[in-house]
Write an enzyme that holds these catalytic residues in place. Structure first.
Site, PDB file in Angstrom:
ATOM      1  CD  GLU A   1      -2.878   2.810  -3.160  1.00  0.00           C
ATOM      2  OE1 GLU A   1      -3.767   3.448  -3.583  1.00  0.00           O
ATOM      3  OE2 GLU A   1      -3.298   1.993  -3.401  1.00  0.00           O
ATOM      4  CG  HIS A   2       0.022   6.202  -0.419  1.00  0.00           C
ATOM      5  ND1 HIS A   2      -0.303   7.462  -0.061  1.00  0.00           N
ATOM      6  CD2 HIS A   2      -1.230   5.285  -0.315  1.00  0.00           C
ATOM      7  CE1 HIS A   2      -1.743   6.923   0.647  1.00  0.00           C
ATOM      8  NE2 HIS A   2      -1.359   6.580   0.293  1.00  0.00           N
TER       9      HIS A   2
ATOM     10  CD  GLU B   1      -4.496   5.368   3.587  1.00  0.00           C
ATOM     11  OE1 GLU B   1      -5.306   4.958   2.984  1.00  0.00           O
ATOM     12  OE2 GLU B   1      -3.594   5.933   2.782  1.00  0.00           O
TER      13      GLU B   1
ATOM     14  CG  HIS C   1      -2.207   1.327   1.186  1.00  0.00           C
ATOM     15  ND1 HIS C   1      -1.270   1.708   2.586  1.00  0.00           N
ATOM     16  CD2 HIS C   1      -2.734   1.896   0.558  1.00  0.00           C
ATOM     17  CE1 HIS C   1      -1.910   3.101   2.240  1.00  0.00           C
ATOM     18  NE2 HIS C   1      -3.070   2.843   1.237  1.00  0.00           N
TER      19      HIS C   1
END
Length: 398
Positions: free
Chosen positions: A25-26, A102, A22
Site C-alpha cells: 500500500e505504501h 509505523e 500493507h
C-alpha cells in the site's frame, strides 16, 4: 469519491511474509514509468482534493475525493500505478524503514494495540486473521524487492480490483472514463479461489493478560469466532448484527443501561460484530470499570447480560428499536458519499454483491427474536471464548 479496492489483504500474504500487503500500500505512492513520486498527490492537492489508502485483512483500498471534472484524471493516475510502478531497491529500503517505524509508534508504543495482537493470535487458532495486518516485526524486516514484485504482479491487476465511484456523476460517464483508462490495461491472469485455512472446532476458554506500566485503568474484552456475512447460513449474520446492537451498540443497549446507568460500575461497555469479512469473524464484548469498581465485578456483570440473552432472548420492543437504529444508520450513511463507497467496496471485495447491500435493510427487518436468541446461545459460549485483560503494572512491595 473514487475508490479502487484490490481483493488482496494481509490474510492473502504468503507464509513468512507478514506485512507485505500493507507495505505494498505504501509503495503504491511511489513513482511510475509515467509520473514521478509525489506527482499524483500534487495534482490532488492543486484542486483542493484529498486522498489516502488503507489495508485490511481482506482488501487494500485507494481513494480520492475530488471535483467531478477531475475524475478522469484520477482514473488515469490509478490505472497507471496499477501496473507501472518503479520498484527499485532504494525505494524498497526507504519505505521498509517507514513501515517499521509505523509499527513501533502504532503498536509497540500502545498497550491496547499490543494486547489486541496477542488476543487475535489466540482467538484464531488457524485462520490468517491471527496475524496482524501491519505484520510481525521480524518478518517485516526481511521484506524485499522480490517479495514486493511478486505481490504486485499477482494481485494488482484489473481483474482483481473493484472500482467504486460515489457522488455527482453519471453512470455512463463513469463507465466511459473507466474503459478509457483501466480498460486499456491487460486483464491479468486468473487468480485461484480465495480458499484459506479454516478454524478447527473451538472447545476451550483462553485468557491473555498484559500488564504494562503505561496502563492506569484496567479493561477487558471477551471474543468469539462467529460467521461473517460471507460464511453465514440462514441469516445468522443479520441476527449477530442485531445482537451486537441490542447487547452493546450504544446508549440504549443492555450493557450501557445495566453497567453504566443502573449499576454505575463501568466507565464504558459495549459489543461489536465485524460482519464484512471473507472468512469467519469475531464478536466481542468489552468494558472498563469506573471509580472504585473492580474489573472482576464488571466482567461478571457483562457475562450475566450475555447469558441473559442466550437464556431468555430479547423483547419484541428492543428488537424493533435495534432494527430501526441499524436501518437508520444505513440511510444516514448516504449523506456521506465516502461512507456509501466504503459500504459497497467492502462488500464487493469480500464476496458480496450490490444486491446484498441494497437488500440488507429488508433482511434486517425480517430477523426474529428467536433468531437473535439462537445465535447468542449457539456462539456466545463462555467455555469457548478468548478474554484479554489489560492491567496496570503490579507495584513491587517494599
Amino acid at each position: 469519491t473514487h475508490m479502487v479496492w484490490y481483493k488482496a489483504g494481509s490474510a492473502d500474504e504468503p507464509p513468512g511474509k507478514s506485512g507485505i500487503a500493507h507495505f505494498f500500500e505504501h509503495l503504491m505512492f511511489k513513482g511510475t514509468t509515467t509520473h514521478k513520486a509525489g506527482e499524483f498527490d500534487a495534482a490532488i492537492a492543486a484542486i483542493g482534493g484529498s486522498n489516502n489508502a488503507f489495508t485490511s485483512y481482506d482488501y487494500t483500498a485507494f481513494h480520492e475525493t475530488v471535483t467531478p471534472q477531475a475524475l478522469g484524471e484520477m482514473m488515469s493516475f490509478e490505472a497507471d500505478r496499477m501496473r507501472n510502478l518503479i520498484l527499485s531497491d532504494e525505494v524498497i529500503a526507504t519505505e521498509r524503514d517507514v513501515i517499521l517505524e509505523e509499527r513501533r509508534s502504532r503498536i509497540d508504543n500502545n498497550p491496547d494495540a499490543l494486547l489486541d495482537e496477542e488476543v487475535n493470535a489466540t482467538l484464531y487458532q488457524n485462520q490468517p486473521y491471527r496475524i496482524p495486518v501491519i505484520g510481525w516485526e521480524q518478518e517485516m524486516e526481511q521484506l524485499n524487492r522480490t517479495d514486493a514484485k511478486a505481490f504486485y504482479d499477482r494481485y494488482y491487476t484489473p481483474n482483481n480490483a473493484v472500482l467504486v465511484v460515489a457522488g455527482d456523476v453519471e453512470p455512463q460517464t463513469v463507465r466511459e472514463l473507466a474503459e478509457n483508462t483501466y480498460g486499456k490495461l491487460a486483464r491479468g491472469p486468473d487468480l485461484p479461489p480465495r480458499v484459506r485455512p479454516v478454524e478447527p472446532e473451538q472447545n476451550t476458554k483462553r485468557t491473555v493478560t498484559l500488564r504494562d506500566a503505561r496502563v492506569t485503568v484496567p479493561s477487558f474484552s471477551t471474543q468469539w469466532v462467529v460467521p461473517s456475512y460471507h460464511t453465514e447460513k440462514h441469516g445468522e449474520a443479520e441476527a449477530l448484527d442485531l445482537l451486537a446492537e441490542i447487547l452493546g451498540g450504544g446508549s440504549r443497549s443492555r450493557l450501557y443501561q445495566q453497567l453504566i446507568v443502573k449499576q454505575g460500575i463501568a466507565a464504558s461497555a459495549g459489543a461489536s460484530y465485524q460482519g464484512t469479512m471473507l472468512d469467519d469473524t469475531s464478536f466481542a464484548v468489552y468494558a472498563t470499570p469506573r471509580g472504585d469498581a473492580k474489573l472482576a465485578d464488571v466482567e461478571t456483570a457483562v457475562d450475566a447480560e450475555v447469558a441473559r440473552i442466550a437464556k431468555d432472548g430479547v423483547t419484541a420492543d428492543e428488537l424493533e428499536k435495534a432494527k430501526t437504529r441499524l436501518v437508520r444508520a444505513m440511510i444516514f450513511a448516504r449523506d456521506k458519499q465516502a461512507s456509501m463507497a466504503n459500504i459497497y467496496g467492502a462488500t464487493l471485495a469480500t464476496g458480496g454483491t450490490v444486491r446484498d447491500v441494497e437488500q440488507w435493510p429488508e433482511r434486517i427487518r425480517k430477523v426474529t427474536a428467536d433468531a437473535v436468541k439462537a445465535v447468542a446461545a449457539r456462539y456466545l459460549v463462555m467455555d469457548h471464548s478468548t478474554t484479554g485483560y489489560l492491567l496496570p503494572q503490579v507495584r513491587a512491595e517494599n
